[in-house]
Design an enzyme around this catalytic site. Sequence first.
Site, mmCIF file in Angstrom:
data_model
loop_
_atom_site.group_PDB
_atom_site.id
_atom_site.type_symbol
_atom_site.label_atom_id
_atom_site.label_comp_id
_atom_site.label_asym_id
_atom_site.label_seq_id
_atom_site.Cartn_x
_atom_site.Cartn_y
_atom_site.Cartn_z
ATOM 1 C CE LYS A 1 -17.960 -7.395 -16.102
ATOM 2 N NZ LYS A 1 -16.798 -8.276 -15.903
ATOM 3 C CE1 TYR B 1 -16.532 -7.625 -10.484
ATOM 4 C CE2 TYR B 1 -15.845 -5.401 -11.011
ATOM 5 C CZ TYR B 1 -16.472 -6.582 -11.373
ATOM 6 O OH TYR B 1 -17.027 -6.712 -12.628
ATOM 7 C CG PHE C 1 -7.996 -10.571 -11.730
ATOM 8 C CD1 PHE C 1 -9.277 -10.124 -11.462
ATOM 9 C CD2 PHE C 1 -7.689 -11.908 -11.466
ATOM 10 C CE1 PHE C 1 -10.242 -10.966 -10.942
ATOM 11 C CE2 PHE C 1 -8.653 -12.770 -10.938
ATOM 12 C CZ PHE C 1 -9.932 -12.293 -10.682
ATOM 13 N NE ARG D 1 -23.173 -17.126 -12.448
ATOM 14 C CZ ARG D 1 -22.024 -16.442 -12.442
ATOM 15 N NH1 ARG D 1 -22.037 -15.119 -12.372
ATOM 16 N NH2 ARG D 1 -20.873 -17.056 -12.495
ATOM 17 C CB THR E 1 -15.947 -15.933 -16.130
ATOM 18 O OG1 THR E 1 -16.918 -16.244 -15.130
ATOM 19 C CG2 THR E 1 -15.273 -14.622 -15.784
ATOM 20 N NE ARG F 1 -19.465 -12.816 -18.905
ATOM 21 C CZ ARG F 1 -19.617 -13.215 -17.655
ATOM 22 N NH1 ARG F 1 -19.772 -14.502 -17.384
ATOM 23 N NH2 ARG F 1 -19.606 -12.347 -16.663
ATOM 24 C CG ASN G 1 -16.417 -10.714 -18.628
ATOM 25 O OD1 ASN G 1 -16.648 -9.562 -18.307
ATOM 26 N ND2 ASN G 1 -16.392 -11.712 -17.762
ATOM 27 C CG HIS H 1 -21.204 -8.454 -12.615
ATOM 28 N ND1 HIS H 1 -20.297 -9.282 -12.001
ATOM 29 C CD2 HIS H 1 -22.213 -8.278 -11.722
ATOM 30 C CE1 HIS H 1 -20.718 -9.567 -10.779
ATOM 31 N NE2 HIS H 1 -21.892 -8.971 -10.586
ATOM 32 C CD GLU I 1 -23.203 -8.708 -7.343
ATOM 33 O OE1 GLU I 1 -23.972 -8.884 -8.300
ATOM 34 O OE2 GLU I 1 -22.141 -9.342 -7.187
HETATM 35 P P1 CMP Z 1 -17.439 -10.579 -13.342
HETATM 36 O O1 CMP Z 1 -18.589 -11.480 -13.543
HETATM 37 O O2 CMP Z 1 -17.669 -9.120 -13.459
HETATM 38 O O3 CMP Z 1 -16.789 -10.888 -11.915
HETATM 39 C C1 CMP Z 1 -15.414 -10.778 -11.646
HETATM 40 C C2 CMP Z 1 -14.660 -10.418 -12.866
HETATM 41 O O4 CMP Z 1 -13.280 -10.584 -12.769
HETATM 42 C C3 CMP Z 1 -15.056 -11.314 -14.013
HETATM 43 O O5 CMP Z 1 -16.348 -10.986 -14.434
HETATM 44 C C4 CMP Z 1 -13.943 -11.069 -15.011
HETATM 45 O O6 CMP Z 1 -14.253 -10.022 -15.919
HETATM 46 C C5 CMP Z 1 -12.806 -10.628 -14.108
HETATM 47 N N1 CMP Z 1 -11.681 -11.559 -14.155
HETATM 48 C C6 CMP Z 1 -11.673 -12.842 -13.788
HETATM 49 N N2 CMP Z 1 -10.446 -13.368 -13.975
HETATM 50 C C7 CMP Z 1 -9.670 -12.359 -14.467
HETATM 51 C C8 CMP Z 1 -8.323 -12.268 -14.862
HETATM 52 N N3 CMP Z 1 -7.505 -13.322 -14.789
HETATM 53 N N4 CMP Z 1 -7.892 -11.082 -15.326
HETATM 54 C C9 CMP Z 1 -8.709 -10.010 -15.400
HETATM 55 N N5 CMP Z 1 -10.012 -10.041 -15.037
HETATM 56 C C10 CMP Z 1 -10.480 -11.205 -14.579
#
Ligand code: CMP
Length: 143
Positions: free
Chosen positions: A9, A49, A57, A85, A91, A102, A112, A115, A126
């Site tokens: 990211k 997404y 969010f 993963r 996450t 992470r 984080n 992805h 994807e």
């Molecule tokens: P990712 O694996 O890219 O998939 C969905 C993303 O949503 C996740 O990683 C996080 O970076 C993001 N995410 C999840 N929960 C929140 C939150 N509460 N606020 C902001 N981002 C979030």
Amino acid sequence: MEKTFLMVKPDGVQRGLIGEIVSRFEKKGFKLVAAKLMTVSRELAEAHYAEHREKPFFEELVGFITSGPVFAMIWEGENVISVARQMMGKTNPADAAPGTIRGDYGVSVGMNIIHGSDSPESAEREIGLWFQEQDQIAYDKTI
Ligand code: CMP
């Protein structure tokens, strides 16, 4: 052979972590099938997404992923979806174990670092969203 979609990211690219992340997956024994450094359009971000569209969010998520370059990749290997993963960690970096990407580098649930597809269905969707068939190396057809 199983394939997954992984993306460093904007926070990971900005902090110079592309090499470190690629190295972890290479050393694990996975094969890089496709990769590109790119900026993400709002259209692609929203499609990627889509399952989070109703989440509070969502705007933050789309805003962040379109805020700077990302490094999009396809990796191949046995059980690569679930193993990647595990290597990424939970996450929320606050919950991610030390030794995971992470856990070692993540700052917040939004920032984080990486992805990764969470299921075979997500991986297929994807990969199709981010890459074309001709972008991918077919190792079984090369020496
Ligand atoms: P990712 O694996 O890219 O998939 C969905 C993303 O949503 C996740 O990683 C996080 O970076 C993001 N995410 C999840 N929960 C929140 C939150 N509460 N606020 C902001 N981002 C979030």
